[in-house]
Structure formats: C-alpha cells, structure tokens
Design a protein around this motif. Sequence first.
Motif, PDB file in Angstrom:
ATOM      1  N   ARG A 241       0.754  -1.110   0.411  1.00 25.01           N
ATOM      2  CA  ARG A 241       0.161  -0.216   0.330  1.00 25.01           C
ATOM      3  C   ARG A 241       0.744   0.790  -0.170  1.00 25.01           C
ATOM      4  O   ARG A 241       0.441   2.209  -0.505  1.00 25.01           O
ATOM      5  CB  ARG A 241      -0.873  -0.168   1.294  1.00 25.01           C
TER       6      ARG A 241
ATOM      7  N   CYS B 190      -4.661   0.020   5.229  1.00 21.32           N
ATOM      8  CA  CYS B 190      -4.211  -0.982   5.229  1.00 21.32           C
ATOM      9  C   CYS B 190      -4.990  -1.913   7.366  1.00 21.32           C
ATOM     10  O   CYS B 190      -4.266  -2.851   7.660  1.00 21.32           O
ATOM     11  CB  CYS B 190      -2.994  -1.703   4.835  1.00 21.32           C
TER      12      CYS B 190
ATOM     13  N   VAL C 231      -6.729  -3.312   0.536  1.00 21.59           N
ATOM     14  CA  VAL C 231      -5.303  -3.418  -0.658  1.00 21.59           C
ATOM     15  C   VAL C 231      -5.406  -3.052  -1.731  1.00 21.59           C
ATOM     16  O   VAL C 231      -6.334  -3.764  -2.136  1.00 21.59           O
ATOM     17  CB  VAL C 231      -4.800  -4.792   0.019  1.00 21.59           C
ATOM     18  N   ARG C 232      -4.387  -2.477  -2.394  1.00 18.61           N
ATOM     19  CA  ARG C 232      -4.464  -2.463  -3.660  1.00 18.61           C
ATOM     20  C   ARG C 232      -3.078  -3.679  -4.276  1.00 18.61           C
ATOM     21  O   ARG C 232      -2.749  -3.879  -3.653  1.00 18.61           O
ATOM     22  CB  ARG C 232      -4.396  -0.559  -4.163  1.00 18.61           C
TER      23      ARG C 232
ATOM     24  N   ALA D  65      -1.326   5.292   4.143  1.00 17.12           N
ATOM     25  CA  ALA D  65      -0.919   3.474   3.625  1.00 17.12           C
ATOM     26  C   ALA D  65      -1.558   2.883   4.436  1.00 17.12           C
ATOM     27  O   ALA D  65      -2.316   2.310   5.403  1.00 17.12           O
ATOM     28  CB  ALA D  65       0.339   2.912   3.480  1.00 17.12           C
TER      29      ALA D  65
ATOM     30  N   GLU E 298       0.184   4.654  -2.490  1.00 15.53           N
ATOM     31  CA  GLU E 298       0.877   5.452  -1.929  1.00 15.53           C
ATOM     32  C   GLU E 298       1.633   6.453  -3.236  1.00 15.53           C
ATOM     33  O   GLU E 298       1.729   8.424  -2.868  1.00 15.53           O
ATOM     34  CB  GLU E 298       0.527   5.838  -0.371  1.00 15.53           C
TER      35      GLU E 298
END
Length: 701
Positions: free
Chosen positions: A257, A279, A698-699, A275, A261
């Motif tokens: 994350r 998360c 979460v990305r 971040a 960012e």
Amino acid sequence: MGAASTTKRRRPRAVPWALLGLWVAVLALAGPFAGKLGDVQRDRAVDYLPASADSTQVAKIEEKLPGGETTELVLVYHRDGGLSAADRKTAAGQVAAVERELKLVSTPTGVASKDGSTLMYPVASTAPGTDEEKRDAFVNDVRDVVKAPDGADGLKVDVGGSGALATDAGEVYTSLDGPLLYTTVGVVAVLLILIYRSPFLWLVPLAVGGVANYLSMGVAYGLNQAFDTPISGQSSGIMTILVFGAGTDYALLIVSRYREELRRIERPYDAMRTALRGCGPAVLASSGTVAAGLFCLLAADLNSSRGMGPLGALGVLCALVAMMTLLPALLVLLGRRVFWPLVPAFGSEPKKRKSLFQSMGSSAGRRPLTVLASGAVLLGALALGAFALPGNLKQEDTFTSKPDSIAAMETLAAAYPERGTQPISVIAPTDRADRVLADAKGVPGVDSAERGRSSGQWTEISVVAKATPQTAAETATIERLRDKLDPGGAYVGGPSAEQIDLEDTNRRDMWVVVPIVLAAVLLILVVLLRALIAPLLLLLAVVAVWGASLGIAGLVFGPVFGFEGTDPGLGLLSFCFLVALGVDYGIFLMHRMREECLAGADTGPAALTALRTTGGVIASAGLVLAATFAVLTSMPMVQLVELGFVIAVGVLLDTFLVRTYLVTSASLALGRKVWWPGPLSKAKTPPAEPESSTPELVRTP
C-alpha cells in the motif's frame, strides 16, 4: 507564521526518529530477559502432560518423594547369536562401575532374554532430581561408563529408558533454536528478494522481524516469571515461526500500500500515514483473529497445548507492533530510494499488465456454481485421506533419526516379547500401600510389583506388565490397574500411561477447544464484516481446508515419509493454526469486497475487483507463511515435521484454491445475500461513502 511552518516541516522527520529511539529503548530493556529464555525452557514429561491426568499426578508426587524425581534407565547389552561369557563379565563390571561412581536407588539386577542374546539392567537414580541439566549429565555419565569395550566386536551396548529418552528429546529441542531461526530467516529472505526484486528493500522487513522475535523472547521470559507460563522447545519454536511468518505477511500488505501511495503523494511521511489508514484496520483485525484463536488453547487440558496458545499469540502481537511502528518509521527515513531499482516516482503510473488473479476471477465468474461444486468435491475427496493417517505416534517413533534410547527400546521389544521392559509407576497413600500392592499383583496382565520409596503421605510401587510397552495388551493392563486401584486413592503413571493420557486428553480437548475457536473467530468476523453469511462462508472454507490438509497428510505420512504414527495433538494444533491463519486471507478479500459494495458496486463486480486487487498480496503472503511453517519439516522430531507439513499444505490450499476460486465463486453465486442480514444485503445500490471513511484495504502491489 514562519516558525509554525518550520515546525510543520520538521514533524514528519521527528516522528520516525522518535519511534526509532523508542524501539532502541525497548530492546535495551528486553535484551537481558530475551537471553534468559533458554534458561526457563522445560521439556520434561510433566510439561507436556495433561494437567488433570493420573500420570501427571504421579510425576508431581514423585518429585516430592525422598530424593525427588527418579531418573530411570535401562542398560541393554546385546549380541546377535547370543552373549558370550566375556560379554556378561563386561556387563557386570560396567554396571558395578555405574553403581560405584553414581548414586543409584538400588543395586541393579540383570534380566536375561530367553534366547540369551540380550541382558538388561534397570537403573534408577534420584540424584538429578527435577533439574534437566543434572539429568542430562547423569545420563551422559552412564553412557560414558557403559559402552562396548575395544575388541568386543559384535557387542552392542545401548542406554534406554524414560530418562535417556527425555535426554535425547531435550537435546533435539535445545538444538532446534539456532537451526530453526537461521533456516526461517533464510527462507523469508529468499522469498522477499523474489517478491520485491530489490537488493535493499527485503532487508527492512526481515530486520524488523528479527527485532520482533527478540522482543517476543524477552516478553515470554517475563510471562514465565510473572505467571509461570510454561515454555517448551516446541512452543518457543512455533513462536519464532509465527513472528516471521505473520510479521512478513503484515509487512507485505503495508509495503504494497505504501508503494502505491508514494505514486500519489509526494512526501514519504504523508504517504505512509495514508497507507496505514488504509490497510491498518485489516492488519489489526487479522492479527486479532490469530491471537484470539491461539488464546483459545488456554481451554485445553494438555499442558503443551495450553502453553503454546499464549506464546503463539505473543509472537503474533509482537510482530504486529513491530510492523505497525518500526517498519513504517524505517521506510519513511530511508525514503523512496529503498525501492531501487523499481522506485515509485511521484506522479508516475504502475505498468499496466494483465493480472493472473483477474484471469482466475473471470474463470470463476463464468460458471460460479460449477466452480464452487467442483472445488467442494475436490476438498471433500482429499479429506477422505485422513482415514489413512497412521495410528498414534509411539515413543520409539518420535525421532526422524534413531538416537541411543530408541535403539535400546527396539532391542528390548525384540528380545523380551513375553514381558514388559518399562515399569508402570503406581503412587499409593502410604497407609494403604500394602493393600494397593496386593491388589496390583492380582491384576491380570501384571508380571510383578514391588514397593519402592515412601514418604509420610505417599508410597511408590513399581509394576511390570507381562506385555511389551505401548501395545494393546499393556494398555489393557494399565486400564485394569486404574479400575482396580482408583478406589484406594492410588494413581497409575509412567511412560506408557502418559501416552494413554495424551491420547485421551487430545480427544477431549478437540471437543472443548474447537467450538471455542470457531465461536471466537466467528464473532470477530461478524463485527468486522457486519454480516452473518460471509463469516460463516469463511469459517466453512477454513474448516474444509483443514480436513483436506489432514487428508493429504494421510496419503503421504506413511507411504512417502515412512512415519509409523501421527502425533495425538496434530488435529487440534493444526485446526487452531489453520483456522486462525486462514481467516486472515479471508479478511483481506472479503473486507475489500465490502468496501467495493459500499462504494456502489454490485457483489459480482466487487468480488472480482477484490480478487484482482488483493490476489497478488495474498499470494505472496501465503507463500511466505507456508514456507516458514515448512521449515519445521526439516527438524528431527516427527511431531514438528507433521505439524509443519499440514499447516504449510493448508495455507497453500487456502491461498490458491479456496480464496481465489471457492470464496469468490460462492460470493458470485450468493450475490447480495452474502451480506445478510446487514444493510448491504438489502440495498440495491448503496450510496458511496467518503473515501476518507472507507479507505481501500489492499491495492495492487
């Protein structure tokens, strides 16, 4: 105005440095205690036995008899084809030397086998007491005295008995600390290098994991001193595995994350803060679930299981604190350059590439019911393999390599098939000792019984069964002894009775602990997901994974690994670990799916988006966690190999089958019903919530 601006600019660098200084202080305080953890580690039988069992009471009472706990050995002399007169003379001389040089309870008497190939001398001493170092020194001194002399080719001399077995097991557990730590660190390092593809970045989470492990050792020592929390070689080893395994998982989520960012936010401090807001809740929920599941082991009656619960939870919580504070501080101070050569520049876009998990999601989305049914049938078929698991593990089968004590047991079992070679210990009230002795002699299956040490309250009686140790016939004799002597207030213990109590207590603990674990995890999931169906779906999935993992173990333990038995505690421990750890990945996936639904997406697209965006991180985390538990398969104790194998296989099944296909396809098939009875199950198009209040979990890494 200028002073205020300067203070604001300095703050981002002050906070990480303050956290770093705080950790230096914490380690300085924990350091002296961490180094003492090995001093309080105990691997005596009583540390693994059930708290309420007869055999445990026998072990405790024997410690209080005159001279303290008895260390029992059996000196075994064997020659194929029969012992010679010179062999017997050698044996008599060595036994006399043992009696002369070491403090024994009584003069050893030799017992020859019917075929004349073997001669055994039972030896007992109270000199070591409960001190494990003194016990090991005594056993090794006996081994130094009793050995095949030069020129006696073909004469085999082994030292067996419960004392020798305990010494050999203790040496194995003591030797685990270094290899287990180094192997775990090496495995995690290799995986992080492959995942991050950076020569520097992998060092940061690995170093933080080491700090967390050091902290957990210091806190574990403090718990032992304050609350007498039992610490064994097995529980401390599992704690190390959890620190690095779970801690690395949390690091993967945070770094993933943070990397994204940094592309949107210029200053690393602000990027990290965003971040953690995104998360952090998932990491907290994940660690809380694992800790809660492990704390449920406190309800177990088995001392080893009950002691493993707090230590395992402690390892997870120490990893959480380190990864949520020290890791972000170090990453901020190191700046973007720590990601070299794949530096996430401000304003840049990640490379567009087709995701493997996008393809998986698409395949599950085309025919969700077919995928769900196929996966369920596969897991069910694998679970059937559990019926092929070998029977309960015997003492002689607990080592992957054969030490001296196991060689002695095998020789005795072959040479004395008509009688027991391992005494059954009976502890009776002193005022009833004569009656108990007479009753014991009259029990079917008893070969002999004689009175031993005595105190004002308790008297020791040594019983020898006609059957060989750990056979069905000896088990029946022990049960008859307990039925006959229990009304007289006597306890029946000894090594074979301990194995019976271990098996019985593990069955009892399964019925008690499993429902508590399921209820605790379900409650956390209901609160987190604000639904009932989704948490039940996740629980059903992890239970199916547990069954399939045991099934795979049943297919390979005997035919492939050559194991003669299964550790009685494998079912319970693997269940607690797989449920607690497996739900982690379900949290990452379902929480992200819920975020997408709250933002206005329907359940189908939300499920596919969640899989696409979290799949890479979950896969990386699953590989790391499985690899850390797989380290246990290289250890020389069968129960550790079995536990590590089942958990590693379960984590891989959960990561690459259950999360990617079954949970996703079930969500697609259920639609909004998956969120029942929450508001998401009713609203067709819920209003999007502000981004600040519902950050992405979460990305894409």
